[in-house]
Design an enzyme around this catalytic site. Sequence first.
Site, PDB file in Angstrom:
ATOM      1  N   GLU A  95      40.542  26.518  25.269  1.00 21.21           N
ATOM      2  CA  GLU A  95      40.852  25.840  24.011  1.00 21.21           C
ATOM      3  C   GLU A  95      39.927  26.242  22.876  1.00 21.21           C
ATOM      4  OE1 GLU A  95      42.735  23.251  27.150  1.00 21.21           O
ATOM      5  OE2 GLU A  95      40.830  24.327  26.945  1.00 21.21           O
ATOM      6  N   HIS A  99      45.278  11.974  30.184  1.00 18.76           N
ATOM      7  CA  HIS A  99      46.514  12.490  29.596  1.00 18.76           C
ATOM      8  C   HIS A  99      47.154  11.456  28.671  1.00 18.76           C
ATOM      9  CE1 HIS A  99      45.999  15.122  33.091  1.00 18.76           C
ATOM     10  NE2 HIS A  99      46.816  15.984  32.505  1.00 18.76           N
TER      11      HIS A  99
END
Length: 659
Positions: free
Chosen positions: A399, A466
């Site tokens: 990322e 999540h």
Amino acid sequence: MTFDRQDLSNETLLHLYQHLLRPRLIEEKMLILLRQGKVSKWFSGIGQEAISVGSTLALEADEYILPLHRNLGVFTGREVPLGRLFAQWQGKRTGFTKGRDRSFHFGTNEHHIVGMISHLGPQLAVAGGIALADLLDKKPKVTLTYSGDGGASEGDFHEALNVAAVWQLPVIFMIENNGYGLSTPSNEQFRFKSFVDKGPAYGMEAVQVDGNNVLEVYTTVKRLAEDLRENPRPVLVEALTFRMRGHEEASGTKYVPQSLMEEWAAKDPVENYEKWLLAEGILTETARHSIRETIKAAIEAGLQEADAVPMPTADIQEEIADMYQPFEAPVTDAPAGSAAPDKRFIDAISEGLKQSMERYPDLVLMGQDIADYGGVFKITEGFVAAFGKSRVRNTPLCESAIVGIGLGLSIKKKKSMVEMQFADFVTCGFNQIVNNLAKSHYRWGQNADVVIRMPTGAGSAAGPFHSQSNEAWFTHVPGLKVVYPSNPHDAKGLLCAAFEDPNPVLYFEHKMLYRSMSGPVPAAYYTTPIGQAALAAEGDELSIITYGMGVRWALEVCQDLGVSADVLDLRTLLPWDQEAVRRTVEKNGRVLILHEDTMTGGIGGEIAAWIGENCFEHLDAPVRRVASLDTAIPFAPPLEAAFLPQQRLREQVQALRNY
């Protein structure tokens, strides 16, 4: 030290000498000014000049270099005006950052240099983005970026090299191995013997050079650059050298054994090259004296120029405005009478993304599994067939590197989108966003034309990693823009607007809205203005200020309880629409602020404080906040339901109505 001139002309050898001597003489002057208090801090590169000078002069003038704080030779090698360089170090307005940053923390596209930030490693990925842009444009160019041996311990080093290798980006990663990371010796930084051992592990060539031998550095980098222009790929170059002064002047060198200092002093890159030139008859004593005096005169002239400039005075409006590249968003409405069929939230996002790809041929999409697989939520399904894999790029799980590549693409005037597979994973790219993207324009005028899509929110029993609503992490960061749609129409319009905006935009999309909500969405391209709130409902009993999934919850509760309320959908969280908030507060006098994010530190606290400071006389009741619990997000559905604010919202709406 042995110098192999190969087929280099005397003119080239003397050119290298002049450029090798210049940073040494500048440094000697800067050390005097530091003691006089005319420079606030200095990171010395004495002993390492051959690396910067040799590698810079080996490249073409329009190839980008990303240096660190010991690479003065990059700036002088690119002929950056000394008066402006000295003004930069003094914090003067005529420097490259208007006095906002120091040392080599700046870039200049004019000279094709992108300076560092203090976190060291992030620039390695930015180099990858610049190289990717050249590949996409089919330009035979290379990019050069530096890392110290200590900085190579950072995760950004691994991510940048890994992505560059996978994508075969023409980047030269120059590792200046001087044996110490500040005071920590190499044997406490890593266990391998040489950085060239790392190259094969990434699938790239690695070579080692004597970093104190300017000819060896120059000829090696020149050879590699010529090859990489024809056969694009990354290469790791380890340059062995030594830093003869402290990490910065205040730290000193007491931690270095005296015998080591003496050993490397004998390998001084300037003195040894000068002696060789004199011995070979390439340089005469007369020319040596003349070159030194010419450089010293240029230094004095540059200092006089910088000294004549007063210290900057703060213009508050300019300081605030310069956080962003100026941008007047055009009004882009769908043509009158155009079709507006119902679309699901997820399909509206996909359509906005597709139309933006058509509108901007230089837009590049990057994310994990977004290519043939179409992303975990299938938003980019079919995009590879439409736009090709060069523009729809699967990424490694890197990322930080991918966000940095987005900034590199911006430097080359391209737009990019980075999809975080889940908003939770943005932590792995946090530094690039808040310290590189957000501050770049303020620091040196380079915008970051990057959109980061963030699938967010709870409700699917996905647990702590999540499900987070982490938008408030970024609403605190000037230089970013943060949008968060609540319906399909705005989902498409805000996404298209985010791509039009040349500043970094974080685009939050609630996963539970993807396939559960539909609404009319014009088929034609249009934008929803960033920074403008909208009323999702109007009423005269109270006002609920919210965004995202909170809009759905507020509408449902008001309908169930029969409450007549303004439901103000913020739509943009940075900058948020203060005037729209003021209007609804003045109208109803009773205000509740709702968000799915946890209570403490959420944006609701900021808005409540603003209302208290600016609208107090219009309030008929204390401002109430409703949010999720101040806990991590639990997995089991009953626990998750208790975490989320719906039931507390119902109770607080009734209490506010009856106050």
